[in-house]
Write an enzyme that holds these catalytic residues in place. Structure first.
Site, mmCIF file in Angstrom:
data_model
loop_
_atom_site.group_PDB
_atom_site.id
_atom_site.type_symbol
_atom_site.label_atom_id
_atom_site.label_comp_id
_atom_site.label_asym_id
_atom_site.label_seq_id
_atom_site.Cartn_x
_atom_site.Cartn_y
_atom_site.Cartn_z
ATOM 1 N N HIS A 139 0.844 -1.201 0.000
ATOM 2 C CA HIS A 139 0.000 0.000 0.000
ATOM 3 C C HIS A 139 0.880 1.253 0.000
ATOM 4 O O HIS A 139 2.073 1.173 0.217
ATOM 5 C CB HIS A 139 -0.902 0.019 1.236
ATOM 6 C CG HIS A 139 -1.845 -1.140 1.250
ATOM 7 N ND1 HIS A 139 -1.538 -2.330 1.857
ATOM 8 C CD2 HIS A 139 -3.065 -1.296 0.696
ATOM 9 C CE1 HIS A 139 -2.538 -3.172 1.693
ATOM 10 N NE2 HIS A 139 -3.482 -2.578 0.979
ATOM 11 N N HIS A 194 -12.664 -3.752 -4.143
ATOM 12 C CA HIS A 194 -11.437 -3.583 -4.925
ATOM 13 C C HIS A 194 -11.642 -3.796 -6.418
ATOM 14 O O HIS A 194 -10.879 -3.272 -7.226
ATOM 15 C CB HIS A 194 -10.299 -4.433 -4.364
ATOM 16 C CG HIS A 194 -9.467 -3.626 -3.418
ATOM 17 N ND1 HIS A 194 -8.438 -2.824 -3.840
ATOM 18 C CD2 HIS A 194 -9.598 -3.432 -2.087
ATOM 19 C CE1 HIS A 194 -7.944 -2.181 -2.796
ATOM 20 N NE2 HIS A 194 -8.617 -2.520 -1.716
ATOM 21 N N HIS A 211 -3.043 -5.121 -6.231
ATOM 22 C CA HIS A 211 -4.436 -5.503 -5.982
ATOM 23 C C HIS A 211 -5.083 -6.097 -7.226
ATOM 24 O O HIS A 211 -5.931 -6.965 -7.117
ATOM 25 C CB HIS A 211 -5.248 -4.320 -5.439
ATOM 26 C CG HIS A 211 -4.937 -3.995 -4.001
ATOM 27 N ND1 HIS A 211 -3.879 -3.207 -3.643
ATOM 28 C CD2 HIS A 211 -5.527 -4.388 -2.839
ATOM 29 C CE1 HIS A 211 -3.832 -3.111 -2.320
ATOM 30 N NE2 HIS A 211 -4.820 -3.811 -1.802
ATOM 31 N N HIS A 244 -10.915 5.167 -1.903
ATOM 32 C CA HIS A 244 -10.658 3.772 -1.518
ATOM 33 C C HIS A 244 -10.631 3.578 0.003
ATOM 34 O O HIS A 244 -11.281 2.704 0.554
ATOM 35 C CB HIS A 244 -9.328 3.311 -2.145
ATOM 36 C CG HIS A 244 -8.677 2.205 -1.399
ATOM 37 N ND1 HIS A 244 -7.625 2.416 -0.529
ATOM 38 C CD2 HIS A 244 -8.953 0.877 -1.331
ATOM 39 C CE1 HIS A 244 -7.271 1.258 0.011
ATOM 40 N NE2 HIS A 244 -8.061 0.314 -0.458
HETATM 41 CU CU1 C2O Z 1 -5.098 -3.527 0.203
HETATM 42 CU CU2 C2O Z 1 -8.191 -1.658 0.049
HETATM 43 O O1 C2O Z 1 -6.548 -2.294 0.584
#
Ligand code: C2O
Length: 656
Positions: A244, A406, A253, A379
Site C-alpha cells: 500500500h 477492490h 491488488h 478507496h
Molecule cells: Cu489492500 Cu483496500 O486495501
C-alpha cells in the site's frame, strides 16, 4: 530495463564511477550519492543557483528524511562495481561484435528509459556527459521469500499471524491462458438471481476448503494481511515489504483479485465466473442503489460479514469522504460531496501517472513513500465506512465485500486511463518489472509482473459499462476565494468581501518547504500557510517532452507523519483560510484529502510517513487564480481521528 545491474554503457559507467571517485558521498535526504552529486554540481556551477536548489528538491519530492534511505548510498557504490564486472564478463563470454551490439542496445535502452522517466539530461559536467539521477540506480521490487515470515501483527492476535504457506519450490512464471473466455465483471447491485446464487456458492466452497489450503478463504484474507502488515521483508533487504501507499497499490491488488477470481471460478468449475464490483462511486438515485452496501452482501450467508458498521446498513449512503465519524449530511449533499471527491481524485487532481498511482517504490526503498489519489480517497474511506473487518487492512480480506470493493477500485484504473491527456500507465521499468507471487486456482505459486497487468483485456476480463457521472461533475461555487493579486469569488465575480479577504492573505505566514528540524503538529485544529508558486519555466526545461499545457502544478505536503494504528484524516483547501471541519467539500476550494486506515505493518506505536501530492492546476483555474504568485493552503483535521497528532514538515508547490 534500466536497473543498475543491466547498465552496460561505457559512458554511463564513467560517469557513475567519477561520482564515486570524487569522493562525494553525502547521505542527506534520499542518500543517493550520485543524485546529490548532481545537485551539488548544479548548485555551484554556472547558471541560476537558486534554481539549482529547486531542481534538486524537485527530485526529492518524496524525501522522507535521512536515515530511511541511508543504505542506498552503498547500493549505488556496489552497483557501480557490478557494472564494471558485468562489462568484463560480457567481453569474456561474447565475441566482440556481439558485445558491441549488446552494448549499443543497452545504451539505447538506458536513453529511452531516461526519456520516459523525464529525468534531467543536461550538460552539467565539464566533459559534457549526460548524468542520470538515482532512479536508474534502483531496480524493481522482487517477490519476498515466503519461507521467511516475520510474524506480522494481526488485530486480535489471531494465528497464524498471516504467514502464507511457504513453498520452497520456485514460483512458476505467469502465463496467460488465452483460451479463457472473456469474463465480464458486473455491478453487484445489478446481479440477477442466478448469478447471486452462483456468487454465494463460490464463497461457500472457498470457505469450506481446509485452512491450510492457500486457496481457502482464510488464506486469501491472509494474503492481504501479509502484504499490508509487513509479514515479509523485501528480498535481499531489511526493509519491510508493503504494497500500500505507493505505485504498487494498483497493480498488486489487480493481481490479487485476478487469482482470487480464478480460485472462485475453479470452485464452481465455471471459467466465466467474474467478481462483481461494488459501484459505490455511482450516485444514481434509483433503486437498487449502487452507493449503499449492496443487498447481495447482506442476504447471502457466504457473502456476509457480521462485523460491518451497524449504522451503515442500507439505506445509509456511502460517504466517500468518511473518516470515522458520521458527516450528518442529507442524501443530496452526500451525493454531491461524493461526486466532487470522485471528480477531484480521478479527473482534476490526477492528471499525471504519479498523482494517480502514487510514488515510486523500488528495491531497497523504505516502504510507503506516498499513495496515489484514489488509494488515499475514496478507496480508504470505503474501508473505514464499511467498518469492522474492512476498517483495518490487516482484517479487510475477511469480508467478501472487500473483493468487490477492490474490483471497483480496479475498474477505476480503466476509467481513469480512458480520460485522456497524460493519464497513462507508468512506463518506468522499475514499475513494469516489479514482481509479486500468488497462489493460483491450482494452489501453484505463480510469479507475476506489473507489466503483465496493465491491460484487463489481456487478463481476459472486462467491466460492465456503467455511467460515471462524476467525470463531468462541477462543484457549486462557494462565496469567496481570495487571491494574491486579484480578488475574485469562485464564480469569477469580484466581491467586496473577497477584497477584504485578500488583505488577510498578507497576514498568513509561509510555513515553507521541508528543512531539518522544522515541523508542525496538527492536533485538532486547522493550519494555514501561504505557499509561493515557483517559476514554471524551470520545470519546463526538466520536462522537455511535456507541453506547457500538460505540465501539472502539484501541491506537495511533505513529511506527513501519523500514528499508523489510528484513524486520521485531514482535508486540504485552497484560498479558504477559514475552512473548518464543517466546510463542505463540494466546493472548488477543496483540493484533496489524506486518510489513514489503521494497520500495524510498521510495528505497534510506529508512525506512518508519507508525502501528499495533489494536482491543483484545474483548481486554480476554476478559482480564477491562475496568475497569482501565492496561494493560501488550509489543512483541516477531521472525523474520528481529528485529535490524533498529525505532523507535517513542509508545504511547497512544484510542477510535474
Ligand atoms: Cu489492500 Cu483496500 O486495501
Amino acid at each position: 530495463m534500466a536497473s543498475c545491474s543491466s547498465i552496460s554503457s561505457v559512458d554511463l559507467q564513467a560517469q557513475v564511477l567519477s561520482c564515486v571517485d570524487r569522493g562525494i558521498s553525502s547521505t542527506s535526504n534520499r542518500g543517493h550519492s550520485c543524485q546529490l552529486f548532481l545537485g551539488k554540481m548544479y548548485r555551484f556551477g554556472p547558471g541560476n543557483p537558486s534554481s539549482g536548489v529547486s531542481f534538486l528538491s524537485s527530485f526529492q519530492g518524496a524525501s522522507l528524511g535521512n536515515a530511511r534511505h541511508r543504505h542506498r548510498k552503498h547500493q549505488c557504490k556496489s552497483k557501480v562495481l557490478k557494472l564494471s564486472s558485468q562489462k568484463a564478463s560480457l567481453k569474456d563470454n561474447k565475441s566482440e561484435p556481439e558485445f558491441e551490439q549488446q552494448r549499443t542496445e543497452s545504451a539505447l535502452d538506458i536513453n529511452s528509459s531516461i526519456d520516459r522517466r523525464q529525468l534531467l539530461i543536461s550538460s552539467f559536467t565539464a566533459a559534457g556527459l549526460p548524468l542520470i539521477s538515482n532512479q536508474s540506480m534502483a531496480s524493481p521490487i522482487q517477490p519476498p521469500d515466503l519461507t521467511q515470515c516475520q510474524k506480522a501483527d494481526v488485530p486480535g492476535g489471531s494465528s497464524p499471524k498471516c504467514c502464507l504457506p511457504s513453498d520452497p519450490v520456485k514460483a512458476t512464471d505467469f502465463q496467460i491462458d488465452a483460451s479463457l473466455p472473456m469474463r465480464v465483471r458486473m455491478a453487484s447491485h445489478l446481479l440477477d438471481a442466478a448469478y447471486i446464487t452462483k456468487y454465494n456458492r463460490a464463497y461457500e466452497l472457498m470457505r469450506a476448503l481446509p485452512d491450510d489450503d492457500p486457496r481457502s478463504f482464510s488464506q486469501q484474507a491472509s494474503v492481504h494481511c501479509a502484504f499490508c502488515q509487513s509479514a515479509y521483508l523485501q528480498k535481499n533487504s531489511n526493509e519491510k515489504l508493503q504494497i500500500h501507499f505507493s505505485w504498487l497499490f494498483y497493480p498488486w491488488h489487480r493481481w490479487y483479485l485476478y487469482f482470487h477470481e480464478r480460485i472462485l471460478a475453479k470452485m464452481l468449475n465455471d471459467d466465466t465466473f467474474a467478481l462483481p464490483f461494488w459501484n459505490w462511486d455511482n450516485q444514481a438515485i434509483f433503486s437498487p442503489l449502487p452507493n449503499v452496501i449492496p443487498a447481495v452482501f447482506i442476504e447471502n450467508p457466504a457473502l456476509v460479514d457480521n462485523t460491518r458498521a451497524p449504522s451503515h446498513q442500507p439505506p445509509t449512503l456511502v460517504d466517500l469522504t468518511y473518516s470515522g465519524k458520521p458527516g450528518g449530511l442529507d442524501p443530496e449533499q452526500q451525493r454531491a460531496e461524493n461526486n466532487n471527491l470522485m471528480h477531484q481524485e480521478l479527473v482534476s487532481g490526477a492528471k499525471t501517472p504519479s498523482l494517480f498511482f502514487g510514488q515510486a517504490y523500488r528495491a531497497g526503498d523504505a516502504n510507503a513513500p506516498g499513495p496515489g489519489s484514489v488509494e488515499r480517497a475514496p478507496h480508504t474511506a470505503v474501508h473505514l465506512w464499511t467498518g469492522g473487518d474492512m476498517g483495518n487492512f490487516g482484517t479487510a480480506g475477511r469480508d467478501p465485500i472487500f473483493y468487490s470493493h477492490h474490483a471497483n477500485v480496479d475498474r477505476l484504473w480503466n476509467v481513469w486511463k480512458s480520460l485522456g491527456g497524460r493519464r497513462k500507465d507508468i512506463t518506468d521499468p522499475d514499475w513494469l518489472n516489479a514482481e509479486f507471487v500468488f497462489y493460483d486456482e491450482n494452489a501453484t505459486l505463480i510469479k507475476v509482473k506489473v507489466g503483465d497487468a496493465v491491460s484487463t483485456e489481456k487478463l481476459r476480463y472486462t467491466y460492465q459499462n456503467v455511467p460515471n457521472p462524476w467525470i463531468t461533475h462541477i462543484s457549486s461555487p462557494l462565496s469567496i476565494s481570495i487571491a494574491g493579486t486579484k480578488p475574485v469569488s469562485s464564480n469569477g465575480v469580484a466581491s467586496p468581501a473577497a477584497a477584504e479577504a485578500t488583505s488577510l492573505l498578507e497576514e498568513i505566514e509561509e510555513f515553507g518547504e521541508e528543512v531539518e528540524g522544522k515541523f508542525k503538529q496538527l492536533a485538532g485544529s486547522a493550519f494555514q500557510s501561504k505557499v509561493k508558486r515557483p517559476v514554471k519555466d524551470l520545470f519546463k526545461t526538466l520536462k522537455k517532452q511535456i507541453t506547457d499545457e500538460e505540465l501539472e502544478e502539484v501541491l506537495v505536503i511533505q513529511g506527513v507523519e501519523v500514528p499508523s494504528d489510528k484513524i486520521s484524516k485531514f482535508d486540504v483547501f485552497i484560498n479558504l483560510p477559514d475552512a473548518n471541519d464543517k466546510t463542505s467539500i463540494n466546493i472548488p476550494e477543496f483540493a484533496g484529502t489524506f486518510v489513514n486506515v489503521p494497520h500495524l505493518g510498521m510495528g505497534p506505536g510506529m508512525n506512518r510517513k508519507a508525502t501528499l501530492r495533489i494536482g491543483i492546476g484545474d483548481k486554480l483555474e476554476q478559482l480564477g487564480i491562475k496568475d497569482v504568485s501565492s496561494i493560501v493552503v488550509t489543512l483541516v483535521p477531521k472525523g474520528q481521528g481529528k485529535d490524533v497528532p498529525i505532523v507535517i514538515k513542509g508545504i511547497k508547490i512544484e510542477y510535474e
